[in-house]
Design a protein around this motif. Structure first.
Motif, PDB file in Angstrom:
ATOM      1  N   ASP A  38      79.209  98.451  47.084  1.00  0.00           N
ATOM      2  CA  ASP A  38      80.742  98.918  46.698  1.00  0.00           C
ATOM      3  C   ASP A  38      81.524  98.226  47.737  1.00  0.00           C
ATOM      4  O   ASP A  38      81.504  98.709  49.048  1.00  0.00           O
ATOM      5  CB  ASP A  38      80.768 100.381  46.602  1.00  0.00           C
ATOM      6  N   GLN A  41      83.451 100.657  50.171  1.00  0.00           N
ATOM      7  CA  GLN A  41      82.255 101.115  51.586  1.00  0.00           C
ATOM      8  C   GLN A  41      81.962  99.802  52.452  1.00  0.00           C
ATOM      9  O   GLN A  41      82.016 100.294  53.582  1.00  0.00           O
ATOM     10  CB  GLN A  41      81.156 101.601  50.623  1.00  0.00           C
ATOM     11  N   SER A 149      83.359  91.883  52.193  1.00  0.00           N
ATOM     12  CA  SER A 149      83.144  92.326  50.985  1.00  0.00           C
ATOM     13  C   SER A 149      82.379  91.142  50.072  1.00  0.00           C
ATOM     14  O   SER A 149      82.245  90.972  49.227  1.00  0.00           O
ATOM     15  CB  SER A 149      84.242  92.680  50.080  1.00  0.00           C
TER      16      SER A 149
END
Ligand SMILES: *[C@@H]1O[C@H](CO)[C@@H](O)[C@H](O)[C@H]1NC(C)=O
Ligand SMILES: *[C@@H]1O[C@H](CO)[C@@H](O)[C@H](O)[C@H]1NC(C)=O
Ligand SMILES: *[C@@H]1O[C@H](CO)[C@@H](O)[C@H](O)[C@H]1NC(C)=O
Ligand SMILES: *[C@@H]1O[C@H](CO)[C@@H](O)[C@H](O)[C@H]1NC(C)=O
Ligand SMILES: *[C@@H]1O[C@H](CO)[C@@H](O)[C@H](O)[C@H]1NC(C)=O
Ligand SMILES: *[C@@H]1O[C@H](CO)[C@@H](O)[C@H](O)[C@H]1NC(C)=O
Length: 352
Positions: A38, A41, A149
């Motif tokens: 995710d 997160q 990410s």
């Protein structure tokens, strides 16, 4: 550019997660961090002891680097290489960019920003790498990481057994050390992309040294290796900056194709513009442009869009080129780091 605001955003996400009681992930190991899929997160900040303990040995992150007055090791190294720096080339404009007007058309400094010069005027300096010697080969690489990410993207590359050259920003390495570690674990090649991602020809020579030196130190601290290659942000390099990089043992890597992927959404640039840039590289690969010399295209791991474009075009690139390899591999550089106990495959071993 908009890097610093990422951590602010990430902090907001992190706070909201605490409020809703999301189960904590393992944010202390490379494997733990790599398993988070995710992006919200992934991008929430975490603390990593080796970095927090060493923070005072580095310039403030996302600030233009200078040699710390207390850093005698860096000062000694600077003094030992200073004599090799081409001091007869002046600082150009500022670190936030500059126009080339007024610069002599003879391009005395081999200033890439002026006309794409990659063959230094000064005889002591090696030519930059802007393409690869192997035919029908793409020297594959991504700037501006480690992106917080990037797990989905790195998972994708791993699923294709595809390695690439990652040009890491020192400040990002300090912010996201476990993401930086993942690059080495996954077999990618790591090069330096400066400490604060500014225009290098705008720095004094000593500060340009600091931009490279502290990025190398950050990668050494976090990943355990010392790179031997770098890419100037915006391609902004001249013979003065090359002489500093060269004294630090760094090959200068540029490109001849530009995806302009980072520009999507900037001043209304639509995704189709970036698609067209990828497509033009693919077309050239198909029509024989790289029958004798391969290509390097500038692409980024900056954000979801740039990484999604890389994923979207991967199969087409791999159909158009015979080989896609990290830049160093295309040059058979099997020891890409100062530390000699880590090796990369040769071109023959890597191509498939
Ligand atoms: C260039 O190389 C020559 C020969 O190695 C050396 O004598 C000279 O000092 C070098 N110049 C610079 C500016 O490093
Ligand atoms: C700087 O000096 C070197 C010799 O050290 C010379 O080769 C070079 O052409 C000079 N560059 C400029 C821009 O004057
Ligand atoms: C390939 O196509 C490009 C235009 O997309 C053209 O500029 C280039 O000359 C072509 N190369 C060959 C070898 O046909
Ligand atoms: C980009 O974001 C979308 C939506 O969150 C996600 O499904 C996708 O995996 C992301 N792509 C990459 C390469 O991270
Ligand atoms: C890399 O090694 C292969 C196999 O030995 C050789 O064919 C190729 O010419 C080498 N490439 C470079 C750039 O040295
Ligand atoms: C290389 O050696 C260093 C210590 O000198 C060690 O920390 C590191 O794990 C070694 N790396 C590999 C890939 O063997």
């Amino acid at each position: 550019m908009h890097f610093p605001s990422l951590s602010t955003l990430a902090f907001l996400y992190a706070s909201s997660e605490l409020l809703v009681g999301v189960v904590a992930q393992d944010r202390t190991t490379e494997q733990g961090e790599a398993s988070i899929d995710d992006p919200t997160q992934e991008c929430s900040p975490y603390s990593y002891a080796p970095v927090s303990e060493a923070k005072n040995s580095f310039p403030p992150i996302w600030q233009p680097a200078t040699i710390l007055s207390t850093d005698s090791v860096a000062l000694d190294l600077w003094q030992s290489i200073e004599g090799r720096v081409l001091t007869n080339i002046s600082v150009k404009g500022s670190i936030t960019g500059h126009f080339t007007s007024g610069y002599p058309s003879s391009d005395p400094d081999c200033w890439w920003t002026y006309n794409g010069c990659v063959v230094p005027k000064h005889p002591n300096l090696s030519a930059d790498i802007a393409d690869v010697p192997e035919p029908s080969t793409l020297g594959y690489g991504f700037d501006d990481g480690p992106s917080c990410s990037h797990n989905t993207f790195y998972d994708y590359l791993a699923s294709k057994n595809q390695k690439a050259t990652m040009f890491f920003i020192g400040s990002n390495v300090m912010d996201y050390p476990l993401e930086a570690q993942r690059a080495l674990v996954d077999g990618h090649e790591i090069c330096v992309h400066t400490w604060s991602h500014n225009y290098m020809t705008g720095f004094s020579s000593q500060d340009a040294f600091a931009e490279l030196y502290y990025s190398l130190q950050a990668i050494k601290l976090v990943v355990g290796v010392t790179p031997t290659c770098w890419r100037p942000p915006y391609g902004d390099v001249d013979d003065r900056i090359r002489s500093i990089a060269s004294a630090l043992g760094l090959r200068t890597i540029l490109w001849k194709y530009d995806s302009n992927d980072w520009m999507e959404g900037v001043n209304g640039v639509p995704p189709s513009t970036i698609d067209a840039n990828y497509q033009s590289l693919i077309n050239d690969a198909k029509n024989g442009t790289f029958d004798s010399v391969g290509a390097i295209m500038l692409t980024h791991e900056l954000n979801n869009f740039t990484m999604s474009e890389a994923v979207k075009f991967y199969d087409q690139l791999s159909g158009a080129f015979d080989n896609i390899v990290p830049v160093g591999v295309a040059y058979n550089i099997t020891q890409p780091y100062v530390e000699t106990n880590y090796s990369m495959p040769t071109f023959q071993e890597c191509k498939f």
